[in-house]
Design an enzyme around this catalytic site. Structure first.
Site, mmCIF file in Angstrom:
data_model
loop_
_atom_site.group_PDB
_atom_site.id
_atom_site.type_symbol
_atom_site.label_atom_id
_atom_site.label_comp_id
_atom_site.label_asym_id
_atom_site.label_seq_id
_atom_site.Cartn_x
_atom_site.Cartn_y
_atom_site.Cartn_z
ATOM 1 N N CYS A 97 -20.631 17.671 -23.180
ATOM 2 C CA CYS A 97 -19.589 18.755 -22.452
ATOM 3 C C CYS A 97 -18.813 19.720 -23.432
ATOM 4 O O CYS A 97 -19.520 20.431 -24.092
ATOM 5 C CB CYS A 97 -18.518 17.963 -21.352
ATOM 6 S SG CYS A 97 -18.041 19.194 -20.145
ATOM 7 N N HIS A 105 -20.382 13.083 -18.872
ATOM 8 C CA HIS A 105 -19.171 12.114 -19.188
ATOM 9 C C HIS A 105 -19.758 10.858 -18.532
ATOM 10 O O HIS A 105 -21.105 10.703 -18.313
ATOM 11 C CB HIS A 105 -17.814 12.468 -18.840
ATOM 12 C CG HIS A 105 -17.338 13.632 -18.954
ATOM 13 N ND1 HIS A 105 -17.174 13.991 -20.280
ATOM 14 C CD2 HIS A 105 -17.214 14.889 -18.666
ATOM 15 C CE1 HIS A 105 -16.453 15.257 -20.511
ATOM 16 N NE2 HIS A 105 -16.795 16.016 -19.576
HETATM 17 N N1 GLN Z 1 -13.291 22.901 -21.096
HETATM 18 C C1 GLN Z 1 -14.693 23.034 -20.823
HETATM 19 C C2 GLN Z 1 -15.187 23.411 -19.226
HETATM 20 O O1 GLN Z 1 -14.412 23.270 -18.356
HETATM 21 C C3 GLN Z 1 -15.351 21.499 -21.117
HETATM 22 C C4 GLN Z 1 -14.847 20.681 -20.049
HETATM 23 C C5 GLN Z 1 -15.196 19.051 -20.635
HETATM 24 O O2 GLN Z 1 -15.476 18.762 -21.708
HETATM 25 N N2 GLN Z 1 -14.932 18.196 -19.673
HETATM 26 O O3 GLN Z 1 -16.324 23.801 -19.378
#
Ligand code: GLN
Length: 242
Positions: A94, A192
């Site tokens: 992510c 995740h």
């Molecule tokens: N901040 C990034 C987004 O919202 C990554 C989010 C995350 O790592 N879950 O796309």
């Protein structure tokens, strides 16, 4: 045999228990009698990529990603890019995935120039792409199950291939049907979950990639992955009914 894992920003990029991927890799090595050490490298700590065989970087909120920019620019970007070009395996989740790209433009127009290690970019949106999801891992011929939560929409350049195609959920951007990114030995995904415990085939593929690069060959004895496969197959069935 031994693998040395580098956990980048373990105290900052650890949304949704992404460190569970480290625990999974450690266990799947230890259960086979392979030594493994994990070292966290965070803000202000020097990164000497040559000291490690495998790298992990987890997810984080926009704020954390912006906080890391000066630290990346202080030397880590150079080390990360060199390690990737040298074929060192990376698993990036992510926000960590996004940070391997050229830039991330937040939904309110802030542009964060990231490492540029992979030819991709991300643009923030007001949509939050969240939920259980599944996608194909084309090189392994398996379905991967996970959980995504991102507002960033990632678009791949010509030198980067996707991990696979979205079967259920949003994936990279909710538009082109692709999920994740593959470049050399980088495995990047929005998943995740955490990702690896319920995707044992992918977990072992990443470990074998690291072992093969370090020792020239990699045989991993089979593990009794009953629980892992039951969790995986349950999610495949549940998502196929959506
Ligand atoms: N901040 C990034 C987004 O919202 C990554 C989010 C995350 O790592 N879950 O796309």
């Amino acid at each position: 045999m031994e693998l040395k894992i580098c956990h980048l920003y373990p105290d900052i990029l650890n949304l949704y228990g992404d460190r569970g991927n480290i625990i999974c890799m450690e266990k799947r090595l230890q259960w086979r009698g392979i030594d493994v050490t994990t070292t966290g490298v965070s803000v202000g700590e020097p990164l000497k990529a040559a000291d490690f065989d495998l790298f992990f970087i987890g997810g984080g909120q926009d704020f954390e990603q912006e906080v890391l920019l000066p630290d990346l620019a202080s030397g880590k970007t150079r080390e990360i890019k060199a390690a990737i070009e040298d074929g060192k395996p990376f698993l990036a989740i992510c926000g960590g995935y996004q940070m391997l790209g050229n830039y991330y433009k937040t939904w309110d127009g802030q542009q964060c120039d990231f490492t540029g290690a992979l030819d991709l970019y991300t643009e923030g949106s007001k949509d939050r792409m969240i939920g259980n999801y599944s996608f194909t891992c084309d090189e392994l011929g398996v379905t991967v199950v996970g959980f995504e939560n991102h507002s960033g929409k990632t678009y791949l350049g010509s030198s980067v291939k996707p991990m696979g195609k979205v079967l259920s959920g949003f994936g990279n951007n909710g538009q082109d049907g692709m999920e994740g990114a593959r470049y050399k030995n980088v495995f990047a995904t929005y998943s995740h979950g955490c990702l690896l415990p319920k995707n044992p085939v992918l977990a072992d593929h990443i470990l074998k990639t690291a072992l093969k690069r370090k020792y020239g060959q990699a045989e991993l004895s089979p593990l009794a992955d009953t629980l892992e496969n039951n969790a995986h197959d349950y999610m495949v069935r549940r998502l196929s009914k959506q």
